[in-house]
Design a protein around this motif. Structure first.
Motif, mmCIF file in Angstrom:
data_model
loop_
_atom_site.group_PDB
_atom_site.id
_atom_site.type_symbol
_atom_site.label_atom_id
_atom_site.label_comp_id
_atom_site.label_asym_id
_atom_site.label_seq_id
_atom_site.Cartn_x
_atom_site.Cartn_y
_atom_site.Cartn_z
ATOM 1 N N GLY A 125 1.446 2.768 -16.456
ATOM 2 C CA GLY A 125 2.897 2.853 -16.377
ATOM 3 C C GLY A 125 3.418 1.809 -15.409
ATOM 4 O O GLY A 125 2.727 1.410 -14.468
ATOM 5 N N LYS A 126 4.618 1.365 -15.633
ATOM 6 C CA LYS A 126 5.200 0.323 -14.795
ATOM 7 C C LYS A 126 6.436 0.853 -14.082
ATOM 8 O O LYS A 126 7.357 1.372 -14.710
ATOM 9 C CB LYS A 126 5.590 -0.895 -15.647
ATOM 10 N N ASP A 154 -0.710 0.758 -5.229
ATOM 11 C CA ASP A 154 -0.779 1.847 -6.188
ATOM 12 C C ASP A 154 -0.832 1.232 -7.583
ATOM 13 O O ASP A 154 -0.282 0.161 -7.833
ATOM 14 C CB ASP A 154 0.448 2.745 -6.040
ATOM 15 N N LEU A 155 -1.503 1.931 -8.501
ATOM 16 C CA LEU A 155 -1.752 1.338 -9.817
ATOM 17 C C LEU A 155 -0.483 1.053 -10.596
ATOM 18 O O LEU A 155 -0.457 0.144 -11.427
ATOM 19 C CB LEU A 155 -2.656 2.265 -10.623
ATOM 20 N N VAL A 156 0.586 1.796 -10.346
ATOM 21 C CA VAL A 156 1.828 1.572 -11.100
ATOM 22 C C VAL A 156 2.503 0.265 -10.705
ATOM 23 O O VAL A 156 3.422 -0.195 -11.383
ATOM 24 C CB VAL A 156 2.811 2.743 -10.899
ATOM 25 N N TYR A 157 2.039 -0.346 -9.595
ATOM 26 C CA TYR A 157 2.588 -1.639 -9.179
ATOM 27 C C TYR A 157 1.564 -2.768 -9.328
ATOM 28 O O TYR A 157 1.803 -3.886 -8.854
ATOM 29 C CB TYR A 157 3.039 -1.571 -7.712
ATOM 30 N N SER A 158 0.449 -2.490 -9.984
ATOM 31 C CA SER A 158 -0.602 -3.505 -10.112
ATOM 32 C C SER A 158 -0.151 -4.704 -10.942
ATOM 33 O O SER A 158 -0.697 -5.804 -10.795
ATOM 34 C CB SER A 158 -1.852 -2.881 -10.734
ATOM 35 N N TYR A 159 0.848 -4.520 -11.789
ATOM 36 C CA TYR A 159 1.327 -5.609 -12.641
ATOM 37 C C TYR A 159 2.078 -6.670 -11.838
ATOM 38 O O TYR A 159 2.255 -7.799 -12.308
ATOM 39 C CB TYR A 159 2.236 -5.053 -13.737
ATOM 40 N N TYR A 160 2.536 -6.321 -10.643
ATOM 41 C CA TYR A 160 3.259 -7.271 -9.799
ATOM 42 C C TYR A 160 2.377 -7.851 -8.699
ATOM 43 O O TYR A 160 2.859 -8.620 -7.875
ATOM 44 C CB TYR A 160 4.454 -6.576 -9.131
ATOM 45 N N LEU A 161 1.109 -7.484 -8.674
ATOM 46 C CA LEU A 161 0.254 -7.837 -7.540
ATOM 47 C C LEU A 161 0.081 -9.349 -7.409
ATOM 48 O O LEU A 161 0.124 -9.895 -6.297
ATOM 49 C CB LEU A 161 -1.103 -7.151 -7.690
ATOM 50 N N ASP A 162 -0.112 -10.041 -8.521
ATOM 51 C CA ASP A 162 -0.279 -11.498 -8.455
ATOM 52 C C ASP A 162 0.974 -12.169 -7.919
ATOM 53 O O ASP A 162 0.902 -13.122 -7.122
ATOM 54 C CB ASP A 162 -0.619 -12.050 -9.839
ATOM 55 N N GLU A 163 2.121 -11.671 -8.356
ATOM 56 C CA GLU A 163 3.381 -12.258 -7.903
ATOM 57 C C GLU A 163 3.600 -12.030 -6.411
ATOM 58 O O GLU A 163 4.045 -12.933 -5.686
ATOM 59 C CB GLU A 163 4.541 -11.656 -8.713
ATOM 60 N N LEU A 175 -4.882 -14.343 3.257
ATOM 61 C CA LEU A 175 -4.653 -13.129 2.482
ATOM 62 C C LEU A 175 -5.663 -13.038 1.336
ATOM 63 O O LEU A 175 -5.935 -14.019 0.644
ATOM 64 C CB LEU A 175 -3.229 -13.128 1.916
ATOM 65 N N VAL A 176 -6.226 -11.834 1.143
ATOM 66 C CA VAL A 176 -7.203 -11.577 0.083
ATOM 67 C C VAL A 176 -6.563 -10.675 -0.962
ATOM 68 O O VAL A 176 -5.931 -9.662 -0.632
ATOM 69 C CB VAL A 176 -8.475 -10.912 0.654
ATOM 70 N N LEU A 177 -6.697 -11.052 -2.226
ATOM 71 C CA LEU A 177 -6.111 -10.286 -3.324
ATOM 72 C C LEU A 177 -7.145 -9.340 -3.917
ATOM 73 O O LEU A 177 -8.286 -9.715 -4.179
ATOM 74 C CB LEU A 177 -5.607 -11.242 -4.408
ATOM 75 N N SER A 178 -6.750 -8.089 -4.136
ATOM 76 C CA SER A 178 -7.617 -7.128 -4.819
ATOM 77 C C SER A 178 -7.224 -7.051 -6.291
ATOM 78 O O SER A 178 -6.056 -7.221 -6.647
ATOM 79 C CB SER A 178 -7.479 -5.737 -4.181
ATOM 80 N N LYS A 179 -8.213 -6.799 -7.131
ATOM 81 C CA LYS A 179 -7.981 -6.695 -8.573
ATOM 82 C C LYS A 179 -8.459 -5.341 -9.069
ATOM 83 O O LYS A 179 -9.454 -4.807 -8.588
ATOM 84 C CB LYS A 179 -8.714 -7.822 -9.312
ATOM 85 N N VAL A 180 -7.726 -4.803 -10.027
ATOM 86 C CA VAL A 180 -8.103 -3.514 -10.611
ATOM 87 C C VAL A 180 -9.308 -3.713 -11.514
ATOM 88 O O VAL A 180 -9.329 -4.613 -12.362
ATOM 89 C CB VAL A 180 -6.929 -2.911 -11.409
ATOM 90 N N TYR A 218 -0.592 -2.293 1.879
ATOM 91 C CA TYR A 218 -0.613 -1.378 0.730
ATOM 92 C C TYR A 218 0.791 -1.238 0.162
ATOM 93 O O TYR A 218 1.751 -0.965 0.895
ATOM 94 C CB TYR A 218 -1.147 -0.014 1.155
ATOM 95 N N ILE A 219 0.916 -1.411 -1.158
ATOM 96 C CA ILE A 219 2.191 -1.258 -1.852
ATOM 97 C C ILE A 219 2.172 0.080 -2.588
ATOM 98 O O ILE A 219 1.365 0.283 -3.501
ATOM 99 C CB ILE A 219 2.439 -2.409 -2.837
ATOM 100 N N GLY A 220 3.049 0.978 -2.198
ATOM 101 C CA GLY A 220 3.101 2.286 -2.830
ATOM 102 C C GLY A 220 3.517 3.355 -1.841
ATOM 103 O O GLY A 220 3.526 3.141 -0.620
ATOM 104 N N ALA A 221 3.869 4.518 -2.361
ATOM 105 C CA ALA A 221 4.278 5.637 -1.520
ATOM 106 C C ALA A 221 3.057 6.327 -0.928
ATOM 107 O O ALA A 221 1.912 6.057 -1.306
ATOM 108 C CB ALA A 221 5.112 6.627 -2.333
ATOM 109 N N GLU A 222 3.303 7.230 0.012
ATOM 110 C CA GLU A 222 2.217 8.008 0.606
ATOM 111 C C GLU A 222 1.570 8.872 -0.471
ATOM 112 O O GLU A 222 2.250 9.574 -1.207
ATOM 113 C CB GLU A 222 2.777 8.886 1.725
#
Length: 477
Positions: A125-126, A154-163, A175-180, A218-222
Protein backbone atom coordinates in the motif's frame (compact mmCIF):
# COMPACT_ATOMS: atom_id res chain seq x y z
CA UNK A 1 -38.07 -11.89 33.12
CA UNK A 2 -36.07 -9.09 34.66
CA UNK A 3 -34.04 -9.20 37.83
CA UNK A 4 -31.33 -7.05 39.36
CA UNK A 5 -28.45 -8.73 37.56
CA UNK A 6 -30.06 -9.29 34.16
CA UNK A 7 -32.30 -7.57 31.60
CA UNK A 8 -34.10 -8.36 28.36
CA UNK A 9 -31.23 -7.09 26.18
CA UNK A 10 -33.15 -4.12 24.76
CA UNK A 11 -30.44 -1.68 25.78
CA UNK A 12 -27.77 -3.62 23.91
CA UNK A 13 -29.91 -3.84 20.78
CA UNK A 14 -30.78 -0.13 20.76
CA UNK A 15 -27.33 1.12 21.71
CA UNK A 16 -25.80 3.45 19.13
CA UNK A 17 -22.22 2.83 18.08
CA UNK A 18 -20.05 5.68 16.87
CA UNK A 19 -18.13 4.21 13.95
CA UNK A 20 -15.66 6.25 11.95
CA UNK A 21 -16.78 6.05 8.32
CA UNK A 22 -14.30 4.49 5.95
CA UNK A 23 -12.69 6.86 3.52
CA UNK A 24 -14.08 6.51 0.03
CA UNK A 25 -11.63 5.56 -2.69
CA UNK A 26 -11.95 5.97 -6.43
CA UNK A 27 -11.06 3.38 -9.02
CA UNK A 28 -7.95 5.36 -9.86
CA UNK A 29 -7.01 5.53 -6.19
CA UNK A 30 -7.59 1.80 -5.86
CA UNK A 31 -5.31 1.18 -8.83
CA UNK A 32 -2.50 3.33 -7.46
CA UNK A 33 -2.64 2.36 -3.79
CA UNK A 34 -2.98 -1.39 -4.29
CA UNK A 35 -0.98 -1.67 -7.54
CA UNK A 36 -3.60 -3.63 -9.46
CA UNK A 37 -1.62 -3.50 -12.70
CA UNK A 38 1.54 -4.93 -11.12
CA UNK A 39 -0.47 -7.62 -9.33
CA UNK A 40 -2.42 -8.69 -12.42
CA UNK A 41 0.79 -8.82 -14.48
CA UNK A 42 2.41 -11.03 -11.84
CA UNK A 43 -0.56 -13.43 -11.83
CA UNK A 44 -0.79 -13.58 -15.64
CA UNK A 45 2.95 -13.89 -16.21
CA UNK A 46 3.23 -16.95 -13.94
CA UNK A 47 -0.08 -18.46 -14.99
CA UNK A 48 -1.59 -18.73 -11.50
CA UNK A 49 -5.20 -19.97 -11.45
CA UNK A 50 -6.10 -20.06 -7.73
CA UNK A 51 -4.96 -16.84 -6.03
CA UNK A 52 -5.46 -16.06 -2.35
CA UNK A 53 -5.67 -12.42 -1.26
CA UNK A 54 -4.71 -11.86 2.40
CA UNK A 55 -5.91 -8.64 4.04
CA UNK A 56 -5.57 -7.21 7.55
CA UNK A 57 -8.81 -6.15 9.24
CA UNK A 58 -8.38 -2.46 8.41
CA UNK A 59 -8.17 -3.16 4.65
CA UNK A 60 -11.05 -5.63 4.35
CA UNK A 61 -13.38 -2.82 3.29
CA UNK A 62 -11.53 -2.61 -0.06
CA UNK A 63 -11.01 -6.36 -0.47
CA UNK A 64 -14.11 -7.04 -2.61
CA UNK A 65 -13.30 -4.20 -5.01
CA UNK A 66 -9.73 -5.48 -5.37
CA UNK A 67 -10.75 -9.11 -5.93
CA UNK A 68 -13.33 -8.16 -8.57
CA UNK A 69 -10.84 -5.94 -10.38
CA UNK A 70 -8.20 -8.70 -10.42
CA UNK A 71 -10.66 -11.27 -11.74
CA UNK A 72 -11.48 -8.93 -14.63
CA UNK A 73 -7.82 -8.32 -15.38
CA UNK A 74 -6.82 -12.00 -15.13
CA UNK A 75 -8.33 -15.41 -15.76
CA UNK A 76 -7.62 -16.57 -12.23
CA UNK A 77 -10.05 -17.53 -9.49
CA UNK A 78 -9.43 -14.99 -6.72
CA UNK A 79 -10.61 -15.46 -3.13
CA UNK A 80 -10.12 -13.52 0.11
CA UNK A 81 -8.48 -14.65 3.36
CA UNK A 82 -10.19 -12.39 5.89
CA UNK A 83 -9.07 -13.84 9.20
CA UNK A 84 -5.51 -15.08 9.75
CA UNK A 85 -4.54 -17.86 12.13
CA UNK A 86 -1.91 -15.67 13.80
CA UNK A 87 -0.69 -12.11 13.20
CA UNK A 88 -1.84 -10.35 10.05
CA UNK A 89 1.77 -9.42 9.28
CA UNK A 90 2.61 -13.10 8.66
CA UNK A 91 1.67 -14.84 5.43
CA UNK A 92 -1.03 -17.44 6.17
CA UNK A 93 0.10 -20.21 3.84
CA UNK A 94 -1.83 -22.83 5.82
CA UNK A 95 -5.21 -21.16 5.28
CA UNK A 96 -4.41 -20.59 1.61
CA UNK A 97 -3.48 -24.28 1.21
CA UNK A 98 -6.87 -25.32 2.57
CA UNK A 99 -8.40 -23.78 -0.57
CA UNK A 100 -5.75 -25.24 -2.89
CA UNK A 101 -4.22 -21.85 -3.65
CA UNK A 102 -1.23 -21.82 -5.96
CA UNK A 103 -0.12 -18.28 -4.95
CA UNK A 104 -0.73 -15.55 -2.36
CA UNK A 105 -0.95 -11.78 -2.57
CA UNK A 106 -0.33 -10.25 0.87
CA UNK A 107 -1.68 -6.72 1.49
CA UNK A 108 -0.77 -4.20 4.18
CA UNK A 109 1.70 -4.43 7.03
CA UNK A 110 4.17 -7.32 6.75
CA UNK A 111 7.00 -8.68 8.88
CA UNK A 112 8.73 -9.99 5.72
CA UNK A 113 9.58 -13.30 7.38
CA UNK A 114 10.77 -15.89 4.84
CA UNK A 115 8.15 -18.32 3.51
CA UNK A 116 8.66 -21.57 1.65
CA UNK A 117 5.41 -23.18 0.49
CA UNK A 118 3.70 -20.87 -2.02
CA UNK A 119 4.78 -18.10 -4.41
CA UNK A 120 4.14 -14.74 -2.79
CA UNK A 121 3.68 -11.12 -3.82
CA UNK A 122 3.68 -8.26 -1.29
CA UNK A 123 1.52 -5.18 -1.80
CA UNK A 124 2.25 -2.84 1.08
CA UNK A 125 0.00 0.00 0.00
CA UNK A 126 1.14 3.53 -0.66
CA UNK A 127 0.73 6.42 1.77
CA UNK A 128 1.66 10.00 0.81
CA UNK A 129 5.02 11.42 1.87
CA UNK A 130 6.36 14.96 1.53
CA UNK A 131 9.96 14.26 0.57
CA UNK A 132 11.13 17.87 0.94
CA UNK A 133 9.60 18.23 4.40
CA UNK A 134 11.08 14.90 5.47
CA UNK A 135 14.58 15.93 4.39
CA UNK A 136 14.21 19.31 6.06
CA UNK A 137 13.13 17.82 9.41
CA UNK A 138 16.03 15.35 9.43
CA UNK A 139 18.47 18.17 8.55
CA UNK A 140 17.32 20.15 11.60
CA UNK A 141 17.72 17.13 13.88
CA UNK A 142 21.21 16.11 12.73
CA UNK A 143 23.69 18.96 12.48
CA UNK A 144 26.82 16.88 11.87
CA UNK A 145 26.89 16.39 8.11
CA UNK A 146 29.75 13.86 8.32
CA UNK A 147 27.83 11.47 10.55
CA UNK A 148 27.30 7.90 9.35
CA UNK A 149 23.59 7.25 8.83
CA UNK A 150 21.27 4.39 7.86
CA UNK A 151 17.93 5.20 6.23
CA UNK A 152 15.05 2.85 7.17
CA UNK A 153 11.31 3.20 6.72
CA UNK A 154 7.91 1.69 7.28
CA UNK A 155 6.95 -0.45 4.30
CA UNK A 156 4.11 1.85 3.20
CA UNK A 157 6.74 4.53 2.48
CA UNK A 158 9.29 2.24 0.81
CA UNK A 159 8.27 3.56 -2.62
CA UNK A 160 9.70 6.99 -1.74
CA UNK A 161 12.92 5.70 -0.17
CA UNK A 162 15.13 6.29 -3.22
CA UNK A 163 13.82 9.82 -3.59
CA UNK A 164 14.42 10.62 0.08
CA UNK A 165 17.89 9.08 -0.12
CA UNK A 166 18.87 11.23 -3.11
CA UNK A 167 17.60 14.33 -1.31
CA UNK A 168 19.44 13.60 1.94
CA UNK A 169 22.67 12.46 0.30
CA UNK A 170 23.29 16.01 -0.86
CA UNK A 171 23.75 16.91 2.82
CA UNK A 172 24.94 13.62 4.30
CA UNK A 173 27.52 11.89 2.06
CA UNK A 174 27.87 8.95 4.50
CA UNK A 175 24.21 7.97 4.27
CA UNK A 176 23.44 4.26 3.69
CA UNK A 177 20.25 3.22 1.89
CA UNK A 178 18.30 0.13 2.96
CA UNK A 179 16.32 -1.93 0.46
CA UNK A 180 13.30 -4.12 1.02
CA UNK A 181 14.17 -7.79 0.53
CA UNK A 182 11.47 -10.45 0.11
CA UNK A 183 13.07 -13.77 1.05
CA UNK A 184 10.57 -16.05 -0.63
CA UNK A 185 9.50 -17.35 -4.01
CA UNK A 186 8.13 -14.02 -5.18
CA UNK A 187 11.53 -12.93 -6.47
CA UNK A 188 15.17 -13.86 -6.55
CA UNK A 189 17.17 -12.38 -3.71
CA UNK A 190 20.58 -11.00 -4.61
CA UNK A 191 22.54 -9.38 -1.79
CA UNK A 192 25.78 -7.48 -1.99
CA UNK A 193 28.95 -8.61 -0.33
CA UNK A 194 29.35 -7.59 3.35
CA UNK A 195 25.69 -6.59 3.51
CA UNK A 196 23.36 -6.93 6.49
CA UNK A 197 20.04 -8.67 5.82
CA UNK A 198 17.59 -8.38 8.69
CA UNK A 199 13.82 -7.93 9.11
CA UNK A 200 13.35 -7.87 5.35
CA UNK A 201 15.82 -5.02 4.85
CA UNK A 202 19.26 -5.11 3.26
CA UNK A 203 21.99 -2.48 3.61
CA UNK A 204 25.78 -2.39 3.32
CA UNK A 205 28.06 -0.64 5.81
CA UNK A 206 31.13 1.36 4.92
CA UNK A 207 34.48 -0.37 5.06
CA UNK A 208 35.98 -0.65 8.57
CA UNK A 209 32.69 0.53 10.13
CA UNK A 210 30.40 -1.44 12.44
CA UNK A 211 26.69 -1.04 13.08
CA UNK A 212 27.37 0.76 16.38
CA UNK A 213 29.04 3.61 14.45
CA UNK A 214 25.78 4.54 12.71
CA UNK A 215 22.73 6.63 13.54
CA UNK A 216 19.41 5.37 12.20
CA UNK A 217 16.87 7.56 10.36
CA UNK A 218 13.41 6.01 10.34
CA UNK A 219 10.43 7.16 8.26
CA UNK A 220 7.12 6.13 9.78
CA UNK A 221 4.94 6.36 12.87
CA UNK A 222 5.65 4.65 16.18
CA UNK A 223 5.05 0.93 15.68
CA UNK A 224 6.23 -2.59 16.48
CA UNK A 225 8.60 -2.33 13.54
CA UNK A 226 10.37 0.67 15.04
CA UNK A 227 10.50 -0.95 18.51
CA UNK A 228 11.95 -4.10 16.97
CA UNK A 229 14.72 -2.15 15.26
CA UNK A 230 15.50 -0.22 18.44
CA UNK A 231 15.72 -3.36 20.56
CA UNK A 232 18.00 -5.08 18.05
CA UNK A 233 20.16 -2.04 17.24
CA UNK A 234 20.17 -0.90 20.85
CA UNK A 235 23.59 0.81 20.59
CA UNK A 236 22.45 3.15 17.81
CA UNK A 237 20.71 6.51 18.14
CA UNK A 238 17.34 6.76 16.38
CA UNK A 239 15.62 9.71 14.71
CA UNK A 240 12.14 9.33 13.21
CA UNK A 241 9.87 11.30 10.91
CA UNK A 242 6.12 10.72 11.01
CA UNK A 243 4.62 11.67 7.60
CA UNK A 244 1.05 11.77 8.93
CA UNK A 245 1.73 14.60 11.39
CA UNK A 246 4.78 15.89 9.51
CA UNK A 247 7.06 15.96 12.55
CA UNK A 248 10.53 14.65 13.31
CA UNK A 249 12.01 13.74 16.68
CA UNK A 250 14.75 11.82 18.41
CA UNK A 251 13.42 8.58 19.82
CA UNK A 252 13.97 8.78 23.58
CA UNK A 253 12.64 5.33 24.48
CA UNK A 254 14.56 3.89 27.41
CA UNK A 255 16.07 0.87 25.70
CA UNK A 256 18.10 -0.06 28.78
CA UNK A 257 14.93 -0.21 30.84
CA UNK A 258 13.28 -2.42 28.24
CA UNK A 259 16.31 -4.72 28.21
CA UNK A 260 16.26 -5.01 32.00
CA UNK A 261 12.59 -5.92 31.82
CA UNK A 262 13.48 -8.67 29.37
CA UNK A 263 16.28 -9.82 31.70
CA UNK A 264 13.66 -10.24 34.43
CA UNK A 265 11.83 -12.56 32.03
CA UNK A 266 15.06 -14.55 31.63
CA UNK A 267 15.20 -14.99 35.40
CA UNK A 268 11.62 -16.23 35.42
CA UNK A 269 12.54 -18.73 32.71
CA UNK A 270 15.47 -19.97 34.80
CA UNK A 271 13.16 -20.53 37.77
CA UNK A 272 10.64 -22.50 35.70
CA UNK A 273 10.42 -26.28 35.97
CA UNK A 274 7.68 -26.81 33.36
CA UNK A 275 7.86 -24.86 30.07
CA UNK A 276 5.14 -24.45 27.45
CA UNK A 277 6.32 -23.95 23.86
CA UNK A 278 3.63 -21.89 22.11
CA UNK A 279 3.53 -22.05 18.31
CA UNK A 280 2.90 -18.50 17.12
CA UNK A 281 3.38 -19.08 13.40
CA UNK A 282 2.90 -21.79 10.81
CA UNK A 283 4.30 -19.86 7.89
CA UNK A 284 7.76 -18.61 8.89
CA UNK A 285 10.53 -20.78 7.53
CA UNK A 286 12.31 -23.09 10.02
CA UNK A 287 9.78 -22.70 12.82
CA UNK A 288 9.75 -26.49 13.26
CA UNK A 289 13.54 -26.52 13.57
CA UNK A 290 13.31 -23.86 16.28
CA UNK A 291 10.72 -25.87 18.22
CA UNK A 292 12.90 -28.98 18.00
CA UNK A 293 15.93 -27.04 19.22
CA UNK A 294 13.93 -25.62 22.14
CA UNK A 295 12.78 -29.10 23.17
CA UNK A 296 16.38 -30.34 23.23
CA UNK A 297 17.57 -27.27 25.10
CA UNK A 298 14.85 -27.46 27.75
CA UNK A 299 15.35 -31.19 28.28
CA UNK A 300 19.10 -30.82 28.79
CA UNK A 301 18.41 -28.06 31.33
CA UNK A 302 16.44 -30.52 33.45
CA UNK A 303 13.03 -29.04 32.67
CA UNK A 304 9.84 -30.47 31.18
CA UNK A 305 8.34 -29.03 27.99
CA UNK A 306 4.94 -29.21 26.30
CA UNK A 307 3.98 -27.81 22.89
CA UNK A 308 0.78 -25.80 22.36
CA UNK A 309 -0.92 -24.69 19.14
CA UNK A 310 -3.72 -22.32 20.20
CA UNK A 311 -3.94 -19.80 17.34
CA UNK A 312 -4.08 -16.14 18.35
CA UNK A 313 -3.01 -15.72 21.95
CA UNK A 314 -5.08 -14.26 24.77
CA UNK A 315 -4.89 -14.60 28.57
CA UNK A 316 -7.97 -16.85 28.76
CA UNK A 317 -6.45 -19.52 26.51
CA UNK A 318 -3.15 -19.82 28.34
CA UNK A 319 -4.83 -19.61 31.75
CA UNK A 320 -6.18 -23.12 31.12
CA UNK A 321 -2.67 -24.51 31.63
CA UNK A 322 -1.97 -23.66 35.26
CA UNK A 323 0.81 -26.24 35.55
CA UNK A 324 3.02 -24.31 33.12
CA UNK A 325 5.54 -22.04 34.84
CA UNK A 326 6.59 -20.05 31.77
CA UNK A 327 5.68 -19.96 28.06
CA UNK A 328 8.11 -19.44 25.19
CA UNK A 329 6.57 -18.00 22.03
CA UNK A 330 7.89 -19.03 18.61
CA UNK A 331 6.67 -16.27 16.30
CA UNK A 332 7.85 -13.71 13.76
CA UNK A 333 10.18 -10.92 14.99
CA UNK A 334 7.40 -8.35 15.29
CA UNK A 335 5.09 -10.59 17.34
CA UNK A 336 7.68 -12.30 19.51
CA UNK A 337 8.04 -9.31 21.89
CA UNK A 338 4.67 -9.87 23.51
CA UNK A 339 3.72 -7.84 26.56
CA UNK A 340 2.65 -10.56 29.00
CA UNK A 341 1.40 -8.18 31.70
CA UNK A 342 -2.20 -9.39 31.31
CA UNK A 343 -1.20 -13.06 31.26
CA UNK A 344 -1.04 -15.22 34.36
CA UNK A 345 2.36 -16.64 33.47
CA UNK A 346 5.29 -14.88 31.76
CA UNK A 347 5.88 -15.29 28.01
CA UNK A 348 9.51 -15.21 26.84
CA UNK A 349 11.22 -15.29 23.46
CA UNK A 350 13.36 -18.20 22.17
CA UNK A 351 16.46 -16.04 22.68
CA UNK A 352 15.57 -15.44 26.33
CA UNK A 353 14.86 -19.14 26.83
CA UNK A 354 18.26 -19.99 25.40
CA UNK A 355 19.99 -17.60 27.79
CA UNK A 356 18.13 -19.25 30.66
CA UNK A 357 18.96 -22.84 29.67
CA UNK A 358 22.24 -22.67 27.73
CA UNK A 359 25.24 -21.94 29.95
CA UNK A 360 27.32 -21.18 26.84
CA UNK A 361 25.26 -18.06 26.08
CA UNK A 362 25.56 -15.06 28.41
CA UNK A 363 23.38 -12.00 28.71
CA UNK A 364 24.92 -9.09 26.81
CA UNK A 365 23.91 -5.98 24.92
CA UNK A 366 22.99 -8.17 21.95
CA UNK A 367 19.27 -8.91 21.64
CA UNK A 368 17.82 -11.29 19.04
CA UNK A 369 14.15 -11.19 18.06
CA UNK A 370 14.41 -13.33 14.92
CA UNK A 371 14.54 -16.96 16.06
CA UNK A 372 16.13 -18.06 12.75
CA UNK A 373 19.36 -16.36 13.85
CA UNK A 374 19.58 -18.87 16.72
CA UNK A 375 19.61 -21.92 14.45
CA UNK A 376 22.78 -23.75 13.34
CA UNK A 377 24.63 -21.83 10.65
CA UNK A 378 23.10 -18.46 11.59
CA UNK A 379 25.03 -15.45 12.90
CA UNK A 380 23.88 -15.77 16.53
CA UNK A 381 23.98 -19.55 16.88
CA UNK A 382 25.63 -20.88 20.04
CA UNK A 383 26.32 -24.56 20.58
CA UNK A 384 24.33 -26.09 23.43
CA UNK A 385 26.79 -26.93 26.17
CA UNK A 386 26.60 -30.47 27.50
CA UNK A 387 26.67 -30.26 31.29
CA UNK A 388 28.56 -33.11 32.98
CA UNK A 389 26.96 -32.29 36.32
CA UNK A 390 24.24 -30.07 37.68
CA UNK A 391 24.98 -26.38 38.19
CA UNK A 392 23.40 -24.43 41.04
CA UNK A 393 22.85 -20.74 41.63
CA UNK A 394 20.45 -18.47 43.48
CA UNK A 395 17.35 -17.02 41.85
CA UNK A 396 17.29 -13.23 41.69
CA UNK A 397 13.48 -13.34 41.82
CA UNK A 398 12.68 -15.83 44.60
CA UNK A 399 16.03 -15.99 46.41
CA UNK A 400 15.93 -19.79 46.33
CA UNK A 401 18.58 -22.20 45.10
CA UNK A 402 17.91 -23.59 41.62
CA UNK A 403 19.62 -26.14 39.41
CA UNK A 404 20.50 -26.35 35.74
CA UNK A 405 21.06 -29.66 34.00
CA UNK A 406 20.01 -33.27 34.48
CA UNK A 407 21.59 -35.53 37.09
CA UNK A 408 21.76 -39.31 36.78
CA UNK A 409 19.25 -39.92 39.55
CA UNK A 410 16.66 -37.64 37.90
CA UNK A 411 15.97 -40.16 35.13
CA UNK A 412 12.66 -41.97 35.75
CA UNK A 413 12.56 -40.42 39.20
CA UNK A 414 9.27 -40.61 41.06
CA UNK A 415 7.78 -37.49 42.63
CA UNK A 416 9.13 -36.96 46.12
CA UNK A 417 7.34 -36.01 49.31
CA UNK A 418 8.51 -32.80 50.92
CA UNK A 419 7.77 -31.68 54.48
CA UNK A 420 6.35 -28.14 54.49
CA UNK A 421 5.73 -25.95 57.53
CA UNK A 422 2.26 -24.40 57.66
CA UNK A 423 1.28 -21.10 59.24
CA UNK A 424 -0.18 -22.82 62.30
CA UNK A 425 3.25 -24.34 63.11
CA UNK A 426 2.05 -27.78 62.11
CA UNK A 427 3.87 -29.88 59.55
CA UNK A 428 2.27 -31.24 56.40
CA UNK A 429 3.51 -33.36 53.52
CA UNK A 430 3.34 -31.87 50.04
CA UNK A 431 4.05 -33.72 46.81
CA UNK A 432 6.74 -32.20 44.62
CA UNK A 433 5.55 -32.34 41.02
CA UNK A 434 7.78 -32.19 37.96
CA UNK A 435 5.30 -32.92 35.15
CA UNK A 436 1.88 -31.76 34.07
CA UNK A 437 0.46 -35.23 34.77
CA UNK A 438 1.70 -35.13 38.34
CA UNK A 439 0.28 -31.64 38.72
CA UNK A 440 -3.11 -32.90 37.57
CA UNK A 441 -3.04 -35.87 39.94
CA UNK A 442 -2.42 -33.52 42.86
CA UNK A 443 -5.50 -31.38 42.17
CA UNK A 444 -8.65 -31.92 44.21
CA UNK A 445 -10.86 -31.47 41.10
CA UNK A 446 -9.72 -33.02 37.84
CA UNK A 447 -12.70 -32.31 35.60
CA UNK A 448 -15.85 -34.31 34.88
CA UNK A 449 -15.65 -37.93 35.98
CA UNK A 450 -16.94 -40.62 33.63
CA UNK A 451 -17.88 -43.11 36.40
CA UNK A 452 -18.20 -45.94 33.89
CA UNK A 453 -20.50 -48.70 35.10
CA UNK A 454 -21.56 -46.71 38.15
CA UNK A 455 -24.42 -44.74 36.60
CA UNK A 456 -27.75 -46.33 35.66
CA UNK A 457 -28.82 -46.07 32.03
CA UNK A 458 -31.94 -43.96 31.32
CA UNK A 459 -33.77 -42.82 28.20
CA UNK A 460 -33.02 -39.41 26.75
CA UNK A 461 -35.61 -36.75 27.55
CA UNK A 462 -36.35 -33.44 25.90
CA UNK A 463 -34.51 -30.58 27.54
CA UNK A 464 -35.28 -26.90 27.94
CA UNK A 465 -35.83 -24.60 24.96
CA UNK A 466 -35.07 -20.94 24.53
CA UNK A 467 -32.28 -18.74 25.79
CA UNK A 468 -30.76 -18.52 29.24
CA UNK A 469 -32.56 -15.28 30.09
CA UNK A 470 -35.93 -16.95 29.75
CA UNK A 471 -36.67 -20.59 28.81
CA UNK A 472 -40.05 -21.57 27.33
CA UNK A 473 -41.02 -23.81 30.25
CA UNK A 474 -40.38 -21.13 32.86
CA UNK A 475 -43.38 -19.24 34.29
CA UNK A 476 -43.83 -15.74 32.97
CA UNK A 477 -43.66 -12.88 35.46
Amino acid sequence: MSVGISNDGTEAVQRKLHVKPASAITQQGLQEKYELERTSSWITQHGYKQVALQFPDELLIHSIHISRALEKLTEANVFILGDTSYGSCCVDEVAASHYSADSIVHYGKACLSPTSRLPLLYVFGKLPLDVSDCATKFSKLITNHEEYLILLCDLVYSYYLDEVFNKLQETYPNLVLSKVTCQNKCQENVTEKNSIVQFGRTFSLHESKTLEDYTVLYIGAESLTLSNFMMTYNKCHFYSYDPEIRSGRQEMINVNRMLMKRYYMVERARDARIVGIVVGTLGVTDYLAMISQLKTLIKQAGKKSYTFVVGKLNPAKLANFMEIDVFVLVACPENTLLDSTDFYKPIVTPYEMEIACNSSRDWSSEYVTDFRELLPGASSFTEIKQLKEQQTDVSLVTGKVRTLGVSNNMIDQEPSNVVVKRDDDRMTIAKQTDTAGQFLSGRTWQGLEQQLGQTSVSKAVEGRKGIAIGYQNEPKQ
